[in-house]
Scaffold this motif. Structure first.
Motif, PDB file in Angstrom:
ATOM      1  N   PHE A  84     -34.308  -5.155  50.639  1.00  0.00           N
ATOM      2  CA  PHE A  84     -34.385  -3.454  50.646  1.00  0.00           C
ATOM      3  C   PHE A  84     -34.204  -3.223  49.201  1.00  0.00           C
ATOM      4  O   PHE A  84     -32.392  -2.768  49.113  1.00  0.00           O
ATOM      5  CB  PHE A  84     -33.876  -3.098  51.624  1.00  0.00           C
ATOM      6  N   THR A  85     -34.878  -2.073  48.687  1.00  0.00           N
ATOM      7  CA  THR A  85     -34.022  -1.335  48.219  1.00  0.00           C
ATOM      8  C   THR A  85     -33.223  -0.263  48.348  1.00  0.00           C
ATOM      9  O   THR A  85     -33.736   0.961  48.980  1.00  0.00           O
ATOM     10  CB  THR A  85     -35.228  -0.974  47.184  1.00  0.00           C
ATOM     11  N   LEU A  86     -32.295  -0.005  48.767  1.00  0.00           N
ATOM     12  CA  LEU A  86     -31.735   0.854  48.977  1.00  0.00           C
ATOM     13  C   LEU A  86     -31.088   2.196  48.395  1.00  0.00           C
ATOM     14  O   LEU A  86     -30.522   2.106  47.268  1.00  0.00           O
ATOM     15  CB  LEU A  86     -30.764   0.337  49.879  1.00  0.00           C
ATOM     16  N   THR A  87     -31.241   3.579  49.094  1.00  0.00           N
ATOM     17  CA  THR A  87     -31.525   4.805  47.813  1.00  0.00           C
ATOM     18  C   THR A  87     -30.841   5.838  48.956  1.00  0.00           C
ATOM     19  O   THR A  87     -30.437   6.174  47.487  1.00  0.00           O
ATOM     20  CB  THR A  87     -32.816   5.240  47.895  1.00  0.00           C
ATOM     21  N   GLY A  88     -30.350   5.669  49.939  1.00  0.00           N
ATOM     22  CA  GLY A  88     -29.140   5.840  50.199  1.00  0.00           C
ATOM     23  C   GLY A  88     -28.231   5.761  51.807  1.00  0.00           C
ATOM     24  O   GLY A  88     -29.075   4.686  52.589  1.00  0.00           O
ATOM     25  N   VAL A  89     -27.099   5.670  51.926  1.00  0.00           N
ATOM     26  CA  VAL A  89     -26.701   5.513  53.416  1.00  0.00           C
ATOM     27  C   VAL A  89     -26.580   6.820  53.934  1.00  0.00           C
ATOM     28  O   VAL A  89     -25.888   7.813  53.207  1.00  0.00           O
ATOM     29  CB  VAL A  89     -25.384   4.890  53.239  1.00  0.00           C
ATOM     30  N   GLY A  90     -26.532   6.669  55.344  1.00  0.00           N
ATOM     31  CA  GLY A  90     -26.497   7.771  56.351  1.00  0.00           C
ATOM     32  C   GLY A  90     -25.297   7.203  57.815  1.00  0.00           C
ATOM     33  O   GLY A  90     -25.562   6.072  58.419  1.00  0.00           O
ATOM     34  N   ILE A  91     -24.242   8.051  58.079  1.00  0.00           N
ATOM     35  CA  ILE A  91     -23.124   7.702  58.882  1.00  0.00           C
ATOM     36  C   ILE A  91     -23.078   8.832  59.663  1.00  0.00           C
ATOM     37  O   ILE A  91     -23.013   9.778  60.079  1.00  0.00           O
ATOM     38  CB  ILE A  91     -21.229   7.459  58.332  1.00  0.00           C
ATOM     39  N   SER A  92     -23.072   9.018  61.158  1.00  0.00           N
ATOM     40  CA  SER A  92     -22.832   9.630  61.909  1.00  0.00           C
ATOM     41  C   SER A  92     -22.360   8.572  63.067  1.00  0.00           C
ATOM     42  O   SER A  92     -21.729   7.640  63.075  1.00  0.00           O
ATOM     43  CB  SER A  92     -24.240   9.623  63.135  1.00  0.00           C
TER      44      SER A  92
END
Length: 68
Positions: free
Chosen positions: A53-61
């Motif tokens: 995948f072309t990752l454009t961001g990361v979210g973390i909870s």
């Protein structure tokens, strides 16, 4: 464009890739005992998924309170 999301828990870290309004991939791994182990595993997952995948961001909870 895709976003990699991590949900950190006491026994497992779940993660998935969200793209075009759809969950494209998901999995989990046991929560490591140390920050260094956790950091290495997060980077490993990111590096593996960015091949697909072309990752454009990361979210973390993560559990716990926010230190403002």
């Amino acid at each position: 464009m895709a976003i990699l999301a991590f949900d950190m828990g006491g026994t497992a870290v779940k993660y998935g890739v969200w793209s075009d309004g759809e969950l494209m991939a998901q999995s989990n791994f046991p929560t490591p005992d140390t920050w260094e182990q956790l950091q290495a595993k997060l980077i490993e997952v990111k590096n593996t998924l960015r091949n697909e995948f072309t990752l454009t961001g990361v979210g973390i909870s993560a559990p716990g309170s926010v230190d403002t």
